[in-house]
Scaffold this motif. Structure first.
Motif, PDB file in Angstrom:
ATOM      1  N   ARG A 127       0.832  -1.225   0.000  1.00 54.19           N
ATOM      2  CA  ARG A 127       0.000   0.000   0.000  1.00 54.19           C
ATOM      3  C   ARG A 127       0.856   1.261   0.000  1.00 54.19           C
ATOM      4  O   ARG A 127       0.425   2.297  -0.482  1.00 54.19           O
ATOM      5  N   ASP A 128       2.080   1.171   0.578  1.00 52.61           N
ATOM      6  CA  ASP A 128       2.898   2.375   0.647  1.00 52.61           C
ATOM      7  C   ASP A 128       3.863   2.477  -0.536  1.00 52.61           C
ATOM      8  O   ASP A 128       4.798   3.260  -0.507  1.00 52.61           O
ATOM      9  N   ALA A 129       3.612   1.670  -1.574  1.00 56.96           N
ATOM     10  CA  ALA A 129       4.482   1.764  -2.764  1.00 56.96           C
ATOM     11  C   ALA A 129       4.326   3.135  -3.394  1.00 56.96           C
ATOM     12  O   ALA A 129       3.228   3.709  -3.409  1.00 56.96           O
ATOM     13  N   ILE A 172      -5.524   4.044 -14.938  1.00 57.66           N
ATOM     14  CA  ILE A 172      -4.423   3.346 -14.257  1.00 57.66           C
ATOM     15  C   ILE A 172      -3.822   4.241 -13.169  1.00 57.66           C
ATOM     16  O   ILE A 172      -3.539   3.791 -12.055  1.00 57.66           O
ATOM     17  N   ALA A 173      -3.657   5.531 -13.503  1.00 59.51           N
ATOM     18  CA  ALA A 173      -3.066   6.481 -12.547  1.00 59.51           C
ATOM     19  C   ALA A 173      -3.996   6.682 -11.345  1.00 59.51           C
ATOM     20  O   ALA A 173      -3.557   6.681 -10.188  1.00 59.51           O
ATOM     21  N   ALA A 174      -5.293   6.838 -11.625  1.00 62.16           N
ATOM     22  CA  ALA A 174      -6.251   7.044 -10.531  1.00 62.16           C
ATOM     23  C   ALA A 174      -6.308   5.801  -9.643  1.00 62.16           C
ATOM     24  O   ALA A 174      -6.416   5.906  -8.412  1.00 62.16           O
ATOM     25  N   TYR A 179      -5.379   3.072  -4.611  1.00 63.27           N
ATOM     26  CA  TYR A 179      -4.767   1.949  -3.901  1.00 63.27           C
ATOM     27  C   TYR A 179      -3.893   2.467  -2.757  1.00 63.27           C
ATOM     28  O   TYR A 179      -3.923   1.935  -1.646  1.00 63.27           O
ATOM     29  N   SER A 180      -3.154   3.547  -3.027  1.00 57.59           N
ATOM     30  CA  SER A 180      -2.222   4.056  -2.015  1.00 57.59           C
ATOM     31  C   SER A 180      -2.955   4.676  -0.824  1.00 57.59           C
ATOM     32  O   SER A 180      -2.415   4.726   0.273  1.00 57.59           O
ATOM     33  N   VAL A 181      -4.194   5.155  -1.036  1.00 59.07           N
ATOM     34  CA  VAL A 181      -4.920   5.727   0.106  1.00 59.07           C
ATOM     35  C   VAL A 181      -5.949   4.746   0.684  1.00 59.07           C
ATOM     36  O   VAL A 181      -6.724   5.088   1.576  1.00 59.07           O
ATOM     37  N   MET A 201     -12.343   9.947 -10.943  1.00 61.06           N
ATOM     38  CA  MET A 201     -11.773   8.644 -10.548  1.00 61.06           C
ATOM     39  C   MET A 201     -10.812   8.787  -9.363  1.00 61.06           C
ATOM     40  O   MET A 201     -10.618   7.846  -8.607  1.00 61.06           O
ATOM     41  N   CYS A 202     -10.196   9.963  -9.225  1.00 64.89           N
ATOM     42  CA  CYS A 202      -9.259  10.177  -8.109  1.00 64.89           C
ATOM     43  C   CYS A 202      -9.981  10.550  -6.811  1.00 64.89           C
ATOM     44  O   CYS A 202      -9.623  10.090  -5.735  1.00 64.89           O
TER      45      CYS A 202
END
Ligand code: ACO
Length: 429
Positions: A127-129, A172-174, A179-181, A201-202
């Motif tokens: 998750r922190d990638a 893909i970016a969103a 995923y990271s949050v 999407m973000c």
């Protein structure tokens, strides 16, 4: 080709090389026969004087501070055009008419969803990638999901791969961001324009309605437009080099994403904002200017300097104006980071060190301030750059694949290692 020839004198031998002219810009000396004629290579690490290809997509005059996409100045496009229209222009060479634009917009919108199986692919990451690490992996993995557009000898497949790249990169970016949050992935919406859909999407969540602010969407669209292409920069050259071996387009764009990540290139927007925050207050600027000038200190003013621009980066001028507009819109007055940026720009531009070296703010100097105000964490800045630059990468890749003169990229070297020597058994070393 021109009538001009360049003469190279080596000892008592004179060799002639043809000089080629483009439509604008410096002439080039065609040295393709140099090795055959002289047994010598040229030496140009960093390609400071080397044209690695010919291209009809983007032109930069670094002394004038001019940037043209297919001949159109960036300030006109950023004022009058939309990012999707710019994508069409870069990909196909001309501005679309109304019908062509509507059709292109529809095709791009219809390709925004990613293969459902890709959702599981994300879950393999920590998750922190860093989201750029995720981007590099996921974009490369697209070749494993879209087998029907990896045959580069088929022009239809090349076309589909190009549309897929432009359409799916925001998704893909969103997803990398979500995923990271730790939030659920949000599916794209075809009724929204490119930038609004990306913001949706973000920032939207299933629990409540999210309304895209049109001014923010316009700023996002503008940031995409300003970053859409920049001729043979490091990541684009990387895409071309990867593509020169006939690698599939997804692998080539993944190579471009990886190159863009570096702080000397796309990573500079993240580094620039971090630097402005570290400076913190206007009174600390002299200390950082002194460090930037000190050759024993590796510190550089991030967001300053450019290999090609020896004048204002025209994108920085638009970006500075937009930064103020976005902050005003959001009711952020007296933003300390913007104040430090403006004061730093002024002080640096009056300093002989920066004047002599023609160091001006580049596109990344102000973009971070806008992106932070919109709500993106710094780790997403380079990701946004990669979304915007995808059209440039894919247009350059398509141009290269269609070029009958295409050759695998294979630079030579000046070897400085040991000459041939005999192997020494381990007990004798
Ligand atoms: N701060 C302080 N000094 C600098 C800076 C800077 N940001 N940039 C260049 N210089 C100095 C160099 O130390 C060098 O000085 P010298 O002649 O006394 O040795 C001189 O200016 C020339 O610089 P080079 O490094 O040779 O220029 P180059 O073309 O190789 O590098 C680059 C360009 C990589 C962009 C460089 O200016 C830099 O690192 N800037 C900061 C990072 C940055 O903002 N990158 C974003 C670029 S835009 C983009 O990719 C979207």
């Amino acid at each position: 080709m021109t009538d001009k020839v360049a003469k190279l004198v080596i000892g008592d031998q004179t060799h002639e090389f043809p000089v080629m002219s483009g439509s604008v810009g410096p002439d080039v000396i065609d040295i393709r026969t140099l090795y055959a004629k002289t047994g010598m290579f040229t030496y140009d690490p960093g390609f400071t004087s080397t044209a690695a290809c010919d291209s009809a997509i983007t032109y930069i005059d670094g002394d004038k501070g001019e940037l043209l996409y297919r001949g159109y100045p960036i300030d006109q496009l950023s004022e009058k055009s939309s990012y999707v229209e710019v994508c069409y222009l870069l990909l196909y060479g001309e501005l679309p008419n109304k019908t062509q634009l509507a059709e292109f917009d529809k095709v791009v919108s219809r390709h925004t969803m990613v293969h459902e199986q890709m959702h599981y692919f994300y879950r393999g990451f920590r998750r922190d990638a860093h989201p750029m690490a995720i981007m590099t992996g996921v974009v490369g993995a697209m070749a494993a999901f879209y087998h029907d557009s990896t045959d580069i000898s088929d022009s239809r497949q090349r076309e589909i791969a190009s549309i897929r790249m432009i359409a799916k990169m925001p998704t893909i970016a969103a997803m990398a961001y979500k995923y990271s949050v730790g939030q659920p992935f949000v599916y794209p919406r075809n009724d929204l324009d490119y930038a609004s859909n990306f913001l949706h999407m973000c920032f939207s969540v299933p629990a409540e309605e999210y309304k895209v602010n049109p001014t923010i969407a316009k700023a996002m669209d503008l940031i995409f437009t300003l970053h859409a292409d920049h001729e043979q920069n490091a990541s684009t050259s990387t895409v071309r080099l990867a593509g020169s071996s006939d690698a599939n387009p997804f692998a080539c764009i993944a190579a471009g994403v990886a190159c863009l990540w570096g702080p000397a290139h796309g990573g500079a927007n993240e580094a620039a904002l971090n630097m402005l925050k570290e400076i913190g207050t206007v009174d600390r600027i002299p200390e950082f200017i002194a460090r930037a000038k000190d050759k024993s200190d590796p510190f550089k003013l991030m967001g300053f300097g450019h290999r090609v621009y020896k004048n204002f980066d025209p994108r920085a001028t638009v970006m500075q104006k937009t930064a103020k507009e976005v902050l005003d819109l959001l009711g952020v007055h007296d933003n300390p980071t913007l104040q430090v940026a403006q004061a730093l720009e002024k002080i640096a531009l009056e300093d002989p060190y920066f004047i002599e070296r023609k160091l001006y703010p580049n596109v990344d100097f102000y973009s971070g301030i806008i992106l932070e105000a919109i709500g993106f964490p710094t780790s997403m800045f380079t990701v946004l750059f990669s979304v915007a630059r995808t059209v440039g990468w894919i247009s350059q890749w398509k141009e290269m694949i269609g070029d009958p003169q295409k050759k695998i990229g294979r630079p030579r070297q000046l070897y400085n290692g040991a000459p041939a020597r005999d192997y020494i058994p381990v007990d004798k070393r």
